[in-house]
Design an enzyme around this catalytic site. Structure first.
Site, mmCIF file in Angstrom:
data_model
loop_
_atom_site.group_PDB
_atom_site.id
_atom_site.type_symbol
_atom_site.label_atom_id
_atom_site.label_comp_id
_atom_site.label_asym_id
_atom_site.label_seq_id
_atom_site.Cartn_x
_atom_site.Cartn_y
_atom_site.Cartn_z
ATOM 1 C CB SER A 99 -103.973 -20.703 5.949
ATOM 2 O OG SER A 99 -104.417 -21.515 7.019
ATOM 3 C CG ASP A 120 -103.747 -26.185 -11.374
ATOM 4 O OD1 ASP A 120 -104.600 -25.856 -10.537
ATOM 5 O OD2 ASP A 120 -102.904 -27.100 -11.177
ATOM 6 C CG ASP A 154 -93.818 -25.058 -10.892
ATOM 7 O OD1 ASP A 154 -94.165 -24.415 -9.884
ATOM 8 O OD2 ASP A 154 -93.041 -26.018 -10.847
ATOM 9 C CB VAL A 155 -97.042 -20.609 -8.675
ATOM 10 C CG1 VAL A 155 -98.428 -20.529 -9.289
ATOM 11 C CG2 VAL A 155 -96.968 -21.680 -7.597
ATOM 12 C CE1 TYR A 206 -101.136 -24.549 3.525
ATOM 13 C CE2 TYR A 206 -102.007 -23.957 5.678
ATOM 14 C CZ TYR A 206 -102.168 -24.077 4.315
ATOM 15 O OH TYR A 206 -103.361 -23.719 3.739
ATOM 16 C CE LYS A 254 -101.597 -20.986 2.530
ATOM 17 N NZ LYS A 254 -101.719 -20.584 1.102
#
Ligand SMILES: NC(=O)c1ccc[n+]([C@@H]2O[C@H](COP(=O)([O-])OP(=O)(O)OC[C@H]3O[C@@H](n4cnc5c(N)ncnc54)[C@H](O)[C@@H]3O)[C@@H](O)[C@H]2O)c1
Length: 247
Positions: free
Chosen positions: A141, A36, A62-63, A154, A158
């Protein structure tokens, strides 16, 4: 489900759905790596899992950064042995409708959800392919399917994760690697508690036949199943966990 001998890397595992996944897999015998950008929360999660008798460690990452992916996977393997499970879960939101959405906001959301998902898969897939096994679960999502009013970036990110999941699933199946995604509906996490007004929450729940939010553990149960050998013939699935929001 039994994760004994498995090593699972979960991003965004400091809280919410990611933490619930780490706890679930830790309870089921996996060595879990909680990654994370907020290290203290991941450390608290790892301590709790170890306190309950599991094996867990926390790493800052940090992804969005390819070098972080490399470092985290190397450290996980050094500590616990070959990685067998990846859950791409880290996320955030910058609401905005299509008409007024700034390109910066659009790209920022795509980077955290979609680009990171690609980076994560590119980092672990060679490791999984070499081992001849591995499972990835990407956390998308329900908005990937139905869109969200004022949630253009978003929803697009997704939906992109679903396409990426299915492509990777097709490419990797013959090497023993499964790739699936889950599409949660409204879930009671710190993000939702902090950011969503009661009015919007009530509107979304009115659209949800079960008339309630999911608890993070209810999403984690499905993620764990898809990552487990119990789902050995499941790949390329986009599994809705939404209380019937979309059918
Ligand atoms: N809560 C919901 O209603 C809901 C519904 C559908 C999908 N999701 C998805 O589930 C996932 C988890 O959501 P949540 O509600 O638990 O969120 P949350 O905000 O409670 O937790 C997200 C975690 O990701 C971490 N994170 C954010 N950006 C990061 C980055 N760049 N690098 C590393 N870590 C980062 C945060 O520090 C945090 O610990 C997200 O991908 C979200 O889009 C959530």
């Amino acid at each position: 489900m039994d994760f004994t001998g498995e090593v699972a890397l979960i991003t965004g595992a400091g809280r919410g759905i990611g933490l619930a996944v780490a706890e679930k897999m830790g309870n089921l015998g996996a060595a879990v790596v909680l990654a994370d950008q907020d290290l203290p929360t991941a450390e608290a999660g790892a301590l709790a899992i170890e306190g309950a008798g599991g094996r867990a460690m926390a790493l800052a990452m940090d992804v969005r950064r390819a070098d972080d992916w490399q470092a985290v996977v190397e450290e996980a393997v050094r500590r616990y042995g070959p990685l067998t499970v990846l859950v791409n879960n880290a996320g955030f939101d910058r609401p905005g409708g299509v008409a007024g959405l700034g390109l910066d906001d659009f790209e920022a959301v795509l980077e955290v959800h979609l680009t990171s998902c690609l980076l994560g898969m590119q980092t672990v897939l060679p490791v999984f392919a070499q081992a001849g096994q591995g499972a990835i679960v990407n956390v998308s999502s329900i908005y990937a399917k139905i869109g969200g009013q004022g949630e253009a970036a978003y929803s697009a990110a997704k939906a992109g994760m679903v396409g990426l999941t299915k492509s990777a699933a097709r490419e990797m199946a013959h090497q023993g690697v499964r790739v699936n995604c889950v599409l949660p509906g409204l879930t009671d996490t710190p993000a939702i508690r902090a950011l969503m007004s009661e009015k919007i929450k009530a509107k979304l729940l009115a659209e949800t036949p079960m008339r309630r939010m999911a608890q993070p553990g209810e999403i984690a149960n499905v993620i764990a199943f898809l990552a487990s050998s119990e789902a050995s013939f499941v790949t390329g699935a986009a599994w809705e966990v939404s209380g019937g929001w979309n059918m």
